[in-house]
Scaffold this motif. Structure first.
Motif, PDB file in Angstrom:
ATOM      1  N   ASP A  34      -8.177 -10.319  14.051  1.00  0.00           N
ATOM      2  CA  ASP A  34      -8.959  -9.145  14.428  1.00  0.00           C
ATOM      3  C   ASP A  34      -8.657  -8.857  15.897  1.00  0.00           C
ATOM      4  O   ASP A  34      -8.065  -9.677  16.605  1.00  0.00           O
ATOM      5  CB  ASP A  34     -10.452  -9.339  14.176  1.00  0.00           C
ATOM      6  CG  ASP A  34     -11.032 -10.560  14.884  1.00  0.00           C
ATOM      7  OD1 ASP A  34     -10.461 -11.009  15.900  1.00  0.00           O
ATOM      8  OD2 ASP A  34     -12.063 -11.073  14.416  1.00  0.00           O
TER       9      ASP A  34
ATOM     10  N   HIS B 272      -5.367   1.510   8.462  1.00  0.00           N
ATOM     11  CA  HIS B 272      -5.737   0.827   7.215  1.00  0.00           C
ATOM     12  C   HIS B 272      -6.507  -0.445   7.555  1.00  0.00           C
ATOM     13  O   HIS B 272      -6.180  -1.158   8.511  1.00  0.00           O
ATOM     14  CB  HIS B 272      -4.482   0.495   6.402  1.00  0.00           C
ATOM     15  CG  HIS B 272      -4.759  -0.128   5.082  1.00  0.00           C
ATOM     16  ND1 HIS B 272      -5.437   0.519   4.060  1.00  0.00           N
ATOM     17  CD2 HIS B 272      -4.459  -1.364   4.595  1.00  0.00           C
ATOM     18  CE1 HIS B 272      -5.532  -0.280   3.022  1.00  0.00           C
ATOM     19  NE2 HIS B 272      -4.959  -1.426   3.306  1.00  0.00           N
ATOM     20  N   ALA B 273      -7.511  -0.759   6.745  1.00  0.00           N
ATOM     21  CA  ALA B 273      -8.457  -1.817   7.121  1.00  0.00           C
ATOM     22  C   ALA B 273      -7.903  -3.227   6.972  1.00  0.00           C
ATOM     23  O   ALA B 273      -8.343  -4.139   7.682  1.00  0.00           O
ATOM     24  CB  ALA B 273      -9.739  -1.682   6.289  1.00  0.00           C
ATOM     25  N   ASP B 274      -6.940  -3.433   6.063  1.00  0.00           N
ATOM     26  CA  ASP B 274      -6.539  -4.817   5.780  1.00  0.00           C
ATOM     27  C   ASP B 274      -5.025  -4.943   5.636  1.00  0.00           C
ATOM     28  O   ASP B 274      -4.446  -4.591   4.612  1.00  0.00           O
ATOM     29  CB  ASP B 274      -7.210  -5.310   4.496  1.00  0.00           C
ATOM     30  CG  ASP B 274      -6.874  -6.770   4.193  1.00  0.00           C
ATOM     31  OD1 ASP B 274      -6.389  -7.467   5.108  1.00  0.00           O
ATOM     32  OD2 ASP B 274      -7.091  -7.201   3.045  1.00  0.00           O
ATOM     33  N   TRP B 275      -4.402  -5.486   6.686  1.00  0.00           N
ATOM     34  CA  TRP B 275      -2.989  -5.843   6.643  1.00  0.00           C
ATOM     35  C   TRP B 275      -2.835  -7.356   6.782  1.00  0.00           C
ATOM     36  O   TRP B 275      -1.865  -7.841   7.342  1.00  0.00           O
ATOM     37  CB  TRP B 275      -2.203  -5.139   7.748  1.00  0.00           C
ATOM     38  CG  TRP B 275      -1.991  -3.675   7.518  1.00  0.00           C
ATOM     39  CD1 TRP B 275      -2.411  -2.651   8.305  1.00  0.00           C
ATOM     40  CD2 TRP B 275      -1.285  -3.073   6.417  1.00  0.00           C
ATOM     41  NE1 TRP B 275      -2.021  -1.445   7.781  1.00  0.00           N
ATOM     42  CE2 TRP B 275      -1.335  -1.670   6.615  1.00  0.00           C
ATOM     43  CE3 TRP B 275      -0.633  -3.579   5.284  1.00  0.00           C
ATOM     44  CZ2 TRP B 275      -0.740  -0.782   5.723  1.00  0.00           C
ATOM     45  CZ3 TRP B 275      -0.056  -2.686   4.394  1.00  0.00           C
ATOM     46  CH2 TRP B 275      -0.104  -1.302   4.620  1.00  0.00           C
ATOM     47  N   SER B 276      -3.796  -8.094   6.242  1.00  0.00           N
ATOM     48  CA  SER B 276      -3.700  -9.553   6.275  1.00  0.00           C
ATOM     49  C   SER B 276      -2.702 -10.023   5.221  1.00  0.00           C
ATOM     50  O   SER B 276      -2.633  -9.471   4.120  1.00  0.00           O
ATOM     51  CB  SER B 276      -5.057 -10.194   5.991  1.00  0.00           C
ATOM     52  OG  SER B 276      -5.998  -9.812   6.977  1.00  0.00           O
TER      53      SER B 276
ATOM     54  N   GLY C 139      -4.657 -13.674   9.328  1.00  0.00           N
ATOM     55  CA  GLY C 139      -5.126 -12.334   9.659  1.00  0.00           C
ATOM     56  C   GLY C 139      -5.913 -12.348  10.960  1.00  0.00           C
ATOM     57  O   GLY C 139      -6.825 -13.160  11.124  1.00  0.00           O
TER      58      GLY C 139
ATOM     59  N   GLY D 187     -10.212  -3.392  11.707  1.00  0.00           N
ATOM     60  CA  GLY D 187      -9.299  -3.891  10.701  1.00  0.00           C
ATOM     61  C   GLY D 187      -8.767  -5.280  11.029  1.00  0.00           C
ATOM     62  O   GLY D 187      -8.945  -5.809  12.131  1.00  0.00           O
ATOM     63  N   ARG D 188      -8.123  -5.894  10.027  1.00  0.00           N
ATOM     64  CA  ARG D 188      -7.467  -7.184  10.197  1.00  0.00           C
ATOM     65  C   ARG D 188      -5.987  -7.022   9.884  1.00  0.00           C
ATOM     66  O   ARG D 188      -5.606  -6.234   9.034  1.00  0.00           O
ATOM     67  CB  ARG D 188      -8.088  -8.246   9.284  1.00  0.00           C
ATOM     68  CG  ARG D 188      -9.541  -8.561   9.620  1.00  0.00           C
ATOM     69  CD  ARG D 188     -10.045  -9.733   8.782  1.00  0.00           C
ATOM     70  NE  ARG D 188      -9.349 -10.986   9.091  1.00  0.00           N
ATOM     71  CZ  ARG D 188      -9.676 -11.790  10.098  1.00  0.00           C
ATOM     72  NH1 ARG D 188     -10.682 -11.482  10.907  1.00  0.00           N
ATOM     73  NH2 ARG D 188      -8.999 -12.912  10.303  1.00  0.00           N
ATOM     74  N   PHE D 189      -5.170  -7.817  10.562  1.00  0.00           N
ATOM     75  CA  PHE D 189      -3.720  -7.673  10.405  1.00  0.00           C
ATOM     76  C   PHE D 189      -3.053  -9.011  10.700  1.00  0.00           C
ATOM     77  O   PHE D 189      -3.560  -9.829  11.464  1.00  0.00           O
ATOM     78  CB  PHE D 189      -3.166  -6.600  11.353  1.00  0.00           C
ATOM     79  CG  PHE D 189      -3.613  -6.758  12.772  1.00  0.00           C
ATOM     80  CD1 PHE D 189      -2.852  -7.466  13.689  1.00  0.00           C
ATOM     81  CD2 PHE D 189      -4.819  -6.205  13.195  1.00  0.00           C
ATOM     82  CE1 PHE D 189      -3.277  -7.624  15.008  1.00  0.00           C
ATOM     83  CE2 PHE D 189      -5.253  -6.353  14.514  1.00  0.00           C
ATOM     84  CZ  PHE D 189      -4.478  -7.065  15.426  1.00  0.00           C
ATOM     85  N   SER D 190      -1.921  -9.206  10.068  1.00  0.00           N
ATOM     86  CA  SER D 190      -1.131 -10.407  10.288  1.00  0.00           C
ATOM     87  C   SER D 190       0.078 -10.080  11.145  1.00  0.00           C
ATOM     88  O   SER D 190       0.497  -8.920  11.243  1.00  0.00           O
ATOM     89  CB  SER D 190      -0.670 -11.005   8.953  1.00  0.00           C
ATOM     90  OG  SER D 190      -1.741 -11.568   8.255  1.00  0.00           O
TER      91      SER D 190
ATOM     92  N   GLU E 235       0.862  -1.186   0.000  1.00  0.00           N
ATOM     93  CA  GLU E 235       0.000   0.000   0.000  1.00  0.00           C
ATOM     94  C   GLU E 235       0.898   1.235   0.000  1.00  0.00           C
ATOM     95  O   GLU E 235       0.918   2.031   0.942  1.00  0.00           O
ATOM     96  CB  GLU E 235      -0.919  -0.002   1.220  1.00  0.00           C
ATOM     97  CG  GLU E 235      -1.758  -1.251   1.375  1.00  0.00           C
ATOM     98  CD  GLU E 235      -2.839  -1.359   0.308  1.00  0.00           C
ATOM     99  OE1 GLU E 235      -3.117  -0.356  -0.380  1.00  0.00           O
ATOM    100  OE2 GLU E 235      -3.414  -2.456   0.158  1.00  0.00           O
TER     101      GLU E 235
END
Length: 327
Positions: free
Chosen positions: A227, A285-289, A225, A189-192, A127
């Motif tokens: 939550d 940011h909403a998606d760091w999966s 990912g 958001g989701r993240f890894s 991103e």
């Protein structure tokens, strides 16, 4: 690095960023796997580097072409881990994350023995529009692809990296242990994440496999990912014996105000801020999966450390002593 016959014939890996949190783990795992390591470090007054069999320290930085030439001389592969995560301007990040890649790639291209190059980038590069940091990591990737003509290259994009010795995520984990978690934005958001030992073992798997030519891989711990409810539920069990953790939501406008204030102060007083407007866009940011399936398929690597076990280790707890945490 010892030059006695015991070490002859072992592959040589040139490593930048070797004194940092991730670099230390890479250095340790590479040597344990039988590689000889040449490690770049910045000399400063009173700094004494610890010697070890199979390890040679090279004094210098990414702007020192003589040091880079010495670093890569006779190396079979280069692992570029050095990077800048703090800055007050695009130039602050690009100086290390883009120009530094250009310089180490040039040095490696000029050393005939170097056949392979691995860039430890960041999931943020996915991103690039979000921040000067994210953009600089993407520009570093492009610099590698443009500059590597003779040698083959691979890029790894780790997500948030944690583990013993980490200073970035430790305050958040300690807050959870005390029963409070500061959540940026709406917390939807989701993240890894990945434990630093798993990241290091992935690098060794890349070296051993010889695969991944011209590939860009994302890594994670196999979860796919997280939550916030999952993270807080795990932390409550591991760190608090099941006692709840209170969510402290930090509204985005507040984060933006603090980021702007930090940036103005940094430019006046000449320091590198961590929380800047760009960093606010990153953390909200909403998606760091991430998904490491492609890397696992190509190299045979599998993550070994689950979040509950890794969290216990990061806080100095014995995994065996924590109910429900696998050893």
């Amino acid at each position: 690095m010892n030059d006695d016959p015991v070490h002859e014939g072992r592959p040589v890996v040139a490593l930048t960023g070797a004194t940092g949190f991730i670099g230390h783990a890479l250095r340790t795992h590479l040597m344990a796997a039988g590689y000889r390591v040449r490690a770049l470090y910045r000399p400063r007054r009173g700094r004494v580097m610890q010697c070890a069999d199979g390890l040679k320290w090279v004094a210098g930085d990414l702007a020192d072409r003589d040091a880079l030439a010495e670093l890569v001389k006779g190396a079979d592969a280069v692992i570029h881990c050095a990077g800048s995560v703090r800055g007050a301007s695009r130039a602050d990040f690009d100086r290390v994350n883009e120009a530094g890649v250009v310089d180490i790639v040039r040095a490696a291209e000029n050393e005939p023995s170097v056949r392979r190059f691995l860039l430890i980038s960041s999931l943020a590069a996915r991103e690039a529009q979000l921040s000067d940091y994210a953009g600089s990591k993407r520009r570093g990737e492009l610099a590698l692809q443009a500059g590597a003509q003779r040698m083959t290259w691979t890029i790894i994009r780790p997500p948030a990296v944690y583990g013993p010795g980490d200073k970035e995520m430790l305050p958040m984990f300690r807050g959870m242990a005390r029963g409070v978690a500061a959540i940026p934005g709406d917390g939807n958001g989701r993240f890894s994440m990945i434990h630093v030992a798993d990241l290091a073992s992935a690098v060794v798997a890349w070296l051993d496999s010889g695969r991944g030519v011209g590939a860009t891989y994302e890594l994670d711990d196999g979860h796919g990912g997280y939550d916030w409810p999952t993270v807080l539920g795990t932390a409550a069990r591991v760190l608090r014996g099941g006692a709840p953790i209170r969510r402290l939501a930090i509204p985005v406008p507040v984060l933006r105000f603090v980021g702007r204030t930090n940036l103005m102060a940094a430019r006046v007083f000449g320091y590198a801020p961590m929380l800047s407007p760009g960093k606010v866009r990153e953390v909200t940011h909403a998606d760091w999966s991430a998904d490491s399936h492609a890397f696992s398929q190509d190299t045979g690597w599998r993550p070994a450390i689950s979040f509950d076990r890794g969290l216990a280790e990061t806080l100095g707890l014995s995994p065996q002593a924590v109910t429900g945490v696998p050893s």
